[in-house]
Design a protein around this motif. Structure first.
Motif, PDB file in Angstrom:
ATOM      1  N   LEU A  99       1.010  -1.267   0.062  1.00 26.68           N
ATOM      2  CA  LEU A  99      -0.145   0.178  -0.062  1.00 26.68           C
ATOM      3  C   LEU A  99       1.210   1.286  -0.165  1.00 26.68           C
ATOM      4  N   ASP A 100       0.649   2.380  -0.719  1.00 28.39           N
ATOM      5  CA  ASP A 100       0.938   3.313  -0.390  1.00 28.39           C
ATOM      6  C   ASP A 100       0.356   4.284   0.721  1.00 28.39           C
ATOM      7  N   LEU A 101       1.496   4.679   1.596  1.00 25.06           N
ATOM      8  CA  LEU A 101       0.314   5.420   2.921  1.00 25.06           C
ATOM      9  C   LEU A 101       0.448   6.617   2.864  1.00 25.06           C
ATOM     10  N   GLY A 102       1.320   7.668   1.821  1.00 27.87           N
ATOM     11  CA  GLY A 102       0.818   8.577   1.906  1.00 27.87           C
ATOM     12  C   GLY A 102      -0.263   9.484   0.724  1.00 27.87           C
ATOM     13  N   GLU A 103      -0.512   8.051   0.232  1.00 32.79           N
ATOM     14  CA  GLU A 103      -1.652   8.641  -1.105  1.00 32.79           C
ATOM     15  C   GLU A 103      -3.591   8.291  -0.232  1.00 32.79           C
ATOM     16  N   ALA A 104      -3.019   7.114   0.747  1.00 33.71           N
ATOM     17  CA  ALA A 104      -4.077   6.556   1.177  1.00 33.71           C
ATOM     18  C   ALA A 104      -4.263   7.546   1.774  1.00 33.71           C
ATOM     19  N   ALA A 105      -3.384   8.181   2.711  1.00 33.27           N
ATOM     20  CA  ALA A 105      -3.503   9.285   3.879  1.00 33.27           C
ATOM     21  C   ALA A 105      -4.269  10.081   3.224  1.00 33.27           C
ATOM     22  N   LEU A 106      -3.862  10.843   1.889  1.00 29.57           N
ATOM     23  CA  LEU A 106      -4.635  11.445   1.306  1.00 29.57           C
ATOM     24  C   LEU A 106      -5.930  11.518   0.679  1.00 29.57           C
ATOM     25  N   THR A 107      -6.382  10.311   0.825  1.00 33.06           N
ATOM     26  CA  THR A 107      -7.219   9.705  -0.034  1.00 33.06           C
ATOM     27  C   THR A 107      -8.112  10.295   1.354  1.00 33.06           C
ATOM     28  N   LYS A 108      -8.036   9.597   2.554  1.00 32.79           N
ATOM     29  CA  LYS A 108      -8.654   9.702   3.325  1.00 32.79           C
ATOM     30  C   LYS A 108      -9.255  10.950   3.833  1.00 32.79           C
ATOM     31  N   ILE A 109      -8.242  12.233   3.915  1.00 31.60           N
ATOM     32  CA  ILE A 109      -8.398  13.536   4.615  1.00 31.60           C
ATOM     33  C   ILE A 109      -9.854  13.724   3.167  1.00 31.60           C
ATOM     34  N   LEU A 110      -9.859  13.413   2.383  1.00 33.47           N
ATOM     35  CA  LEU A 110     -10.783  14.204   1.460  1.00 33.47           C
ATOM     36  C   LEU A 110     -11.536  13.565   1.608  1.00 33.47           C
ATOM     37  N   LYS A 111     -12.207  11.817   2.133  1.00 28.64           N
ATOM     38  CA  LYS A 111     -13.037  11.565   2.234  1.00 28.64           C
ATOM     39  C   LYS A 111     -14.154  11.736   3.634  1.00 28.64           C
ATOM     40  N   ASN A 112     -12.990  12.464   4.736  1.00 30.52           N
ATOM     41  CA  ASN A 112     -13.081  13.094   5.556  1.00 30.52           C
ATOM     42  C   ASN A 112     -14.203  14.073   5.510  1.00 30.52           C
ATOM     43  N   ALA A 113     -13.614  14.988   4.663  1.00 28.09           N
ATOM     44  CA  ALA A 113     -14.282  16.449   4.630  1.00 28.09           C
ATOM     45  C   ALA A 113     -15.083  16.690   3.461  1.00 28.09           C
ATOM     46  N   GLN A 114     -15.667  15.352   3.153  1.00 23.30           N
ATOM     47  CA  GLN A 114     -16.937  15.429   2.080  1.00 23.30           C
ATOM     48  C   GLN A 114     -17.464  14.621   3.274  1.00 23.30           C
ATOM     49  N   LYS A 115     -17.611  13.803   4.640  1.00 19.91           N
ATOM     50  CA  LYS A 115     -18.123  13.040   5.335  1.00 19.91           C
ATOM     51  C   LYS A 115     -18.821  14.374   6.669  1.00 19.91           C
ATOM     52  N   TYR A 116     -17.634  15.125   6.582  1.00 19.39           N
ATOM     53  CA  TYR A 116     -17.838  16.144   7.590  1.00 19.39           C
ATOM     54  C   TYR A 116     -17.451  17.771   7.700  1.00 19.39           C
ATOM     55  N   PRO A 117     -18.730  17.713   6.669  1.00 24.70           N
ATOM     56  CA  PRO A 117     -18.771  19.444   5.525  1.00 24.70           C
ATOM     57  C   PRO A 117     -17.754  20.582   6.734  1.00 24.70           C
ATOM     58  N   ILE A 118     -17.518  21.554   6.274  1.00 23.98           N
ATOM     59  CA  ILE A 118     -17.651  22.866   7.202  1.00 23.98           C
ATOM     60  C   ILE A 118     -18.634  23.399   7.351  1.00 23.98           C
TER      61      ILE A 118
END
Length: 116
Positions: A97-116
């Motif tokens: 797994l590419d941990l850096g890529e996975a972490a960036l993807t997770k941040i984007l998913k969290n931003a969608q799940k928890y909008p401002i």
């Protein structure tokens, strides 16, 4: 870095890829790859998280920046945090797994799940 065993304190930004490559070489140089199965790395990671937890176990709430901690306490924390990070990077690597890529993807998913 002239000597691969030296870790200069002046380095500001280190990539996950560089850490992964250094860890792989470190293990390879010692013939440890045979022991680095995903299960074994996960168990080592859990053990290190336990050691990290012990540092905070009886301290109650701790202020940001750790203003009341001694230099030795902060150094111990750095070591345990580093152990956790390094085992996590190794685990991701042996799992392909590419941990850096996975972490960036997770941040984007969290931003969608928890909008401002």
């Amino acid at each position: 870095m002239e000597n691969s065993h030296e870790c200069p304190k002046m380095v500001k930004d280190v990539s996950l890829q560089e850490l992964r490559d250094r860890l792989a070489k470190f293990a390879s140089d010692r013939g440890w790859e045979q022991y680095h199965s995903p299960r074994n790395l996960l168990l080592a990671l859990v053990g290190e998280v336990g050691e990290l937890s012990e540092i905070f176990q009886w301290k109650g709430e701790v202020a940001r920046g750790l203003p009341n901690w001694s230099r030795d306490d902060k150094e111990h924390l750095e070591e345990e945090l580093s152990d956790v990070l390094l085992y996590l990077i190794q685990l991701a690597d042996v799992c392909g797994l590419d941990l850096g890529e996975a972490a960036l993807t997770k941040i984007l998913k969290n931003a969608q799940k928890y909008p401002i």
